[in-house]
Design a protein around this motif. Structure first.
Motif, PDB file in Angstrom:
ATOM      1  N   GLU A 117       0.937  -1.290  -0.260  1.00 55.96           N
ATOM      2  CA  GLU A 117      -0.059  -0.153   0.198  1.00 55.96           C
ATOM      3  C   GLU A 117       0.858   1.332   0.293  1.00 55.96           C
ATOM      4  OE1 GLU A 117      -3.293  -0.178   2.709  1.00 55.96           O
ATOM      5  OE2 GLU A 117      -2.901  -1.402   3.111  1.00 55.96           O
ATOM      6  N   LEU A 118       1.388   1.433   0.539  1.00 57.55           N
ATOM      7  CA  LEU A 118       2.623   2.139   1.746  1.00 57.55           C
ATOM      8  C   LEU A 118       3.833   2.859  -0.322  1.00 57.55           C
ATOM      9  CD1 LEU A 118       3.627   4.333   2.928  1.00 57.55           C
ATOM     10  CD2 LEU A 118       5.474   3.622   4.121  1.00 57.55           C
ATOM     11  N   LEU A 119       3.583   1.655  -0.966  1.00 57.42           N
ATOM     12  CA  LEU A 119       4.789   1.585  -2.566  1.00 57.42           C
ATOM     13  C   LEU A 119       3.367   2.642  -2.880  1.00 57.42           C
ATOM     14  CD1 LEU A 119       7.509  -1.611  -1.850  1.00 57.42           C
ATOM     15  CD2 LEU A 119       7.390   0.952  -1.901  1.00 57.42           C
ATOM     16  N   THR A 120       2.229   1.944  -3.133  1.00 60.88           N
ATOM     17  CA  THR A 120       1.402   2.509  -4.375  1.00 60.88           C
ATOM     18  C   THR A 120       1.713   4.278  -4.303  1.00 60.88           C
ATOM     19  OG1 THR A 120       0.003   0.719  -3.937  1.00 60.88           O
ATOM     20  CG2 THR A 120      -1.067   2.241  -4.620  1.00 60.88           C
ATOM     21  N   TRP A 121       0.783   4.308  -3.020  1.00 64.33           N
ATOM     22  CA  TRP A 121       1.017   5.606  -2.284  1.00 64.33           C
ATOM     23  C   TRP A 121       2.882   6.283  -2.869  1.00 64.33           C
ATOM     24  CZ3 TRP A 121      -3.577   6.690  -1.948  1.00 64.33           C
ATOM     25  CH2 TRP A 121      -4.129   5.754  -1.330  1.00 64.33           C
ATOM     26  N   LEU A 122       3.533   5.779  -2.936  1.00 62.09           N
ATOM     27  CA  LEU A 122       4.776   6.792  -3.017  1.00 62.09           C
ATOM     28  C   LEU A 122       4.781   6.508  -4.759  1.00 62.09           C
ATOM     29  CD1 LEU A 122       7.579   5.313   0.090  1.00 62.09           C
ATOM     30  CD2 LEU A 122       6.279   7.627   0.120  1.00 62.09           C
ATOM     31  N   GLY A 123       4.244   6.234  -5.196  1.00 60.67           N
ATOM     32  CA  GLY A 123       4.464   6.468  -6.921  1.00 60.67           C
ATOM     33  C   GLY A 123       5.118   4.755  -7.437  1.00 60.67           C
ATOM     34  N   ARG A 124       4.871   4.551  -6.797  1.00 63.15           N
ATOM     35  CA  ARG A 124       6.090   2.859  -6.644  1.00 63.15           C
ATOM     36  C   ARG A 124       4.817   1.397  -7.066  1.00 63.15           C
ATOM     37  NH1 ARG A 124      10.796   3.212  -3.164  1.00 63.15           N
ATOM     38  NH2 ARG A 124      11.072   0.782  -3.524  1.00 63.15           N
ATOM     39  N   PRO A 125       3.585   2.260  -7.497  1.00 58.17           N
ATOM     40  CA  PRO A 125       3.079   0.711  -7.739  1.00 58.17           C
ATOM     41  C   PRO A 125       3.287  -0.956  -8.071  1.00 58.17           C
ATOM     42  CG  PRO A 125       1.950   2.370  -9.161  1.00 58.17           C
ATOM     43  CD  PRO A 125       4.034   2.763  -8.851  1.00 58.17           C
ATOM     44  N   GLU A 126       4.462  -1.285  -9.477  1.00 60.19           N
ATOM     45  CA  GLU A 126       4.341  -2.212  -9.552  1.00 60.19           C
ATOM     46  C   GLU A 126       5.054  -3.258  -8.897  1.00 60.19           C
ATOM     47  OE1 GLU A 126       5.244   0.619 -11.031  1.00 60.19           O
ATOM     48  OE2 GLU A 126       4.386   0.501 -12.658  1.00 60.19           O
ATOM     49  N   GLU A 127       6.299  -1.865  -7.518  1.00 61.30           N
ATOM     50  CA  GLU A 127       6.698  -2.554  -6.567  1.00 61.30           C
ATOM     51  C   GLU A 127       6.049  -2.922  -5.797  1.00 61.30           C
ATOM     52  OE1 GLU A 127      10.647  -1.176  -5.043  1.00 61.30           O
ATOM     53  OE2 GLU A 127       9.109   0.440  -6.641  1.00 61.30           O
ATOM     54  N   GLY A 128       4.530  -2.116  -5.103  1.00 69.03           N
ATOM     55  CA  GLY A 128       3.020  -2.809  -4.184  1.00 69.03           C
ATOM     56  C   GLY A 128       2.621  -3.433  -4.585  1.00 69.03           C
ATOM     57  N   ILE A 129       3.106  -4.252  -6.464  1.00 71.22           N
ATOM     58  CA  ILE A 129       1.540  -5.604  -6.675  1.00 71.22           C
ATOM     59  C   ILE A 129       2.747  -6.769  -6.328  1.00 71.22           C
ATOM     60  CG2 ILE A 129       1.321  -6.361  -8.786  1.00 71.22           C
ATOM     61  CD1 ILE A 129       0.684  -3.685  -9.751  1.00 71.22           C
ATOM     62  N   ASP A 130       3.932  -6.344  -6.061  1.00 77.30           N
ATOM     63  CA  ASP A 130       4.314  -7.491  -5.917  1.00 77.30           C
ATOM     64  C   ASP A 130       4.159  -7.620  -4.238  1.00 77.30           C
ATOM     65  OD1 ASP A 130       5.721  -8.237  -8.102  1.00 77.30           O
ATOM     66  OD2 ASP A 130       7.442  -6.854  -7.958  1.00 77.30           O
TER      67      ASP A 130
END
Length: 600
Positions: free
Chosen positions: A457-470
């Motif tokens: 979730e946090l990575l998605t907010w930080l603009g790194r959604p591909e990593e967030g998906i993983d």
């Protein structure tokens, strides 16, 4: 030589040299009197065996941990009464340490790590006090109604690893306690679990190291979970390659739950089976099987360990909830109160939240130093804050923050404390502070599914959604019984990654959707150019939230990059929502806190 599990009591006389220098003959005579009248009879009554004596101390072996602790408490309490009218500089007082471990018996003497630890912790005991290890604490917490204070992990001389120690409170009577007093004296009563050595069923001796390594890794990972007492490796490996009677092992180690498993090599594959058994109720709680290619045995070990460590605590908690619903105990310890509060919290109603606040408050009253309870009080109050179930939201929010501060001060090593602090800081748009707490939670418990999914979730907010998906998918693998809301987090991450089809597919796993999820699906269809499907979800959105507005919705988002906020806005406009002038993003809202507290 004989090797077996035993409780070792180490006792030492405080100030021995000073007393001997002052009055050698009198000190020896009084010490002998204490032994004849009190110490030796107490040891014999509690089925102990004196192994060794020195001028000022002794080592005693007990087959029962409970007997060892009862003996120590009796000695210390009666010595206190004997010293009541003795001048301070002439009092004979003892320090006592007790450990449970694997002991080597040889020609009437005892050796081994278990003996060394007992001797070391005795030196850390208060004068007139009793210090015990975690292995001892797990066995007596539900058997002796005495206060137990957590002293934290300590480094002991010539012991390579830190050892968690506890102090036994000696005020009042030992046993029995009056029914009305018992509740006030109990502290945390966590479920105790022992991981037995996994069996090597392969017939290949080279697989033995894998079975042992897997067992040790699982013990290590489960020990990270503060809601469990985990029996040490030294104690559980006593049963390696031995026929095991579950009830007998559970009774001897003081464990309610046992984990057992096996490893079998089949061609180029390895199969690991594992099961969780409730030894008290003689019931299988959970079982699973893992089949993997034998390409990298160490990677397999890490993967299976992570999956088991992530799944087991949830199965234990579910079993505890079931048991509590059947027995409805009237006299609950702090852990049981906290567990009952969690159950009510998950139901998500106003009445249940009120009762959950009462129970978590009782847990804290029983054990003010229970950091996990303080963290969960913040969570439960946060639920009331999110849903508006409180008259003064500012006051409640202040309490949420204060409880988290208390929890952090009490235990900086509780992953749940840092997980909730990360969510609160996201809520306040303090994303860098949130990142610190999130990384700290991840370091403390890298296989905790709620921490792992929050990283996504946090990575998605930080603009790194591909990593967030993983990360979100990893959380789903870690806990196959994960909360349904994980699909919502995955859907939002796919949307932010501009993967609209995958986002819609993730949201469709939800059995019920709120207006936020319908908004994201509508935006997905908007970007895909499907106005009919988009309009259908906008209609559902408006039915749930008639006052829905673009700016109010965007204010619930915590994207660091303005482009991500505009991406949502444009999707909703394409879906058919009336366009309104852009407003500043990042207003502090309840979205992140909702994710942390709605753990269904």
């Amino acid at each position: 030589m004989e090797q077996r599990l035993a409780a070792v009591l180490a006792a030492d006389m405080a100030g021995y040299s000073r007393l001997m220098e002052t009055d050698e003959a009198g000190t020896i005579a009084r010490l002998r009197t204490h032994r004849i009248e009190l110490i030796d009879p107490a040891i014999a009554k509690n089925k102990g065996r004196i192994i060794k004596t020195t001028g000022d101390g002794m080592l005693v072996e007990f087959q029962s941990v409970t007997d060892a602790v009862k003996c120590a408490i009796e000695v210390q309490q009666r010595m206190k009464r004997r010293n009541a009218d003795v001048p301070d500089d002439r009092r004979i007082e003892f320090r006592i340490g007790i450990n449970l471990g694997d002991i080597i018996f040889d020609e009437g003497d005892i050796f081994g790590d278990g003996v060394n630890i007992a001797a070391r912790i005795e030196q850390l005991a208060d004068v007139g006090g009793v210090c015990i290890t975690a292995a001892v604490a797990t066995q007596i917490v539900d058997r002796l109604e005495v206060p137990i204070e957590d002293l934290g992990e300590k480094m002991l001389k010539n012991i390579s690893r830190p050892v968690r120690l506890y102090r036994i409170g000696l005020e009042g009577n030992v046993l029995p306690d009056a029914p009305d007093d018992a509740d006030a004296k109990r502290t945390v009563s966590k479920p105790t679990i022992v991981v037995l050595p996994f069996n090597n069923m392969s017939g290949h001796p080279d697989q033995e190291f894998f079975a042992d390594g897997l067992t040790e890794d699982i013990i290590t990972e489960l020990s990270r979970r503060h809601e469990l007492f985990v029996i040490s490796r030294n104690s559980s490996f006593v049963y390696k390659n031995q026929p095991v009677n579950m009830r007998e092992v559970a009774s001897k180690l003081g464990a309610q739950y046992l984990v057992e498993g096996s490893v079998r090599k089949i061609g180029d594959r390895v199969r690991v089976t594992v099961q969780l058994v409730d030894a008290i109720n003689d019931a299988h709680v959970w079982a699973d099987r893992y089949d993997r290619r034998l390409d990298d045995i160490f990677a397999i070990q890490d993967e299976v360990t992570a999956a088991i460590a992530a799944t087991l605590p949830g199965r234990v908690e579910a079993a505890q909830r079931d048991q509590m619903s059947r027995t409805k105990p009237a006299n609950m310890a702090a852990y049981e109160c906290a567990l009952a509060a969690k159950v009510l919290h998950h139901r998500g109603t106003v009445a249940d939240n009120v009762e959950a606040q009462s129970l978590i408050g009782r847990a804290i009253a029983l054990d003010p130093g229970y950091a996990h309870a303080h963290a969960w009080r913040a969570c439960i109050l946060g639920q009331a804050w999110v849903h508006g179930w409180c008259d003064d939201k500012d006051a409640v929010w202040t309490e949420v923050v204060a409880e988290l501060d208390r929890a952090l001060a009490l235990d900086d090593n509780d992953a749940d404390v840092h997980r909730i602090l990360a969510a609160v800081n996201v809520n306040n748009n303090e994303l860098m502070t949130a990142r610190y707490h999130q990384e700290r939670a991840l370091f403390l418990n890298p296989n905790y599914d709620l921490v792992v999914v929050q990283q996504g979730e946090l990575l998605t907010w930080l603009g790194r959604p591909e990593e967030g998906i993983d990360w979100i998918r990893k959380a789903m693998r870690l806990n196959p019984h994960h909360p349904e809301r994980f699909w919502s987090h995955l859907g939002k991450a796919h949307f932010a990654a501009r993967q609209y089809g995958e986002a819609i597919e993730a949201f469709m796993h939800l059995s019920a959707m709120d207006h936020v999820q319908h908004a994201f699906i509508a935006a997905c269809y908007g970007w895909l150019g499907d106005r009919i499907a988009a309009s259908a979800h906008l209609d559902k959105l408006k039915a749930i939230a008639p006052d829905f507005g673009m700016d109010a919705f965007l204010a619930t988002l915590h994207y660091v990059q303005e482009a991500d906020v505009q991406h949502v806005r444009d999707g909703l406009v394409k879906a058919g929502l009336p366009e309104v002038p852009p407003a500043a993003s990042g207003t502090a809202t309840a979205d992140a806190l909702r994710g942390a507290i709605d753990q269904r």
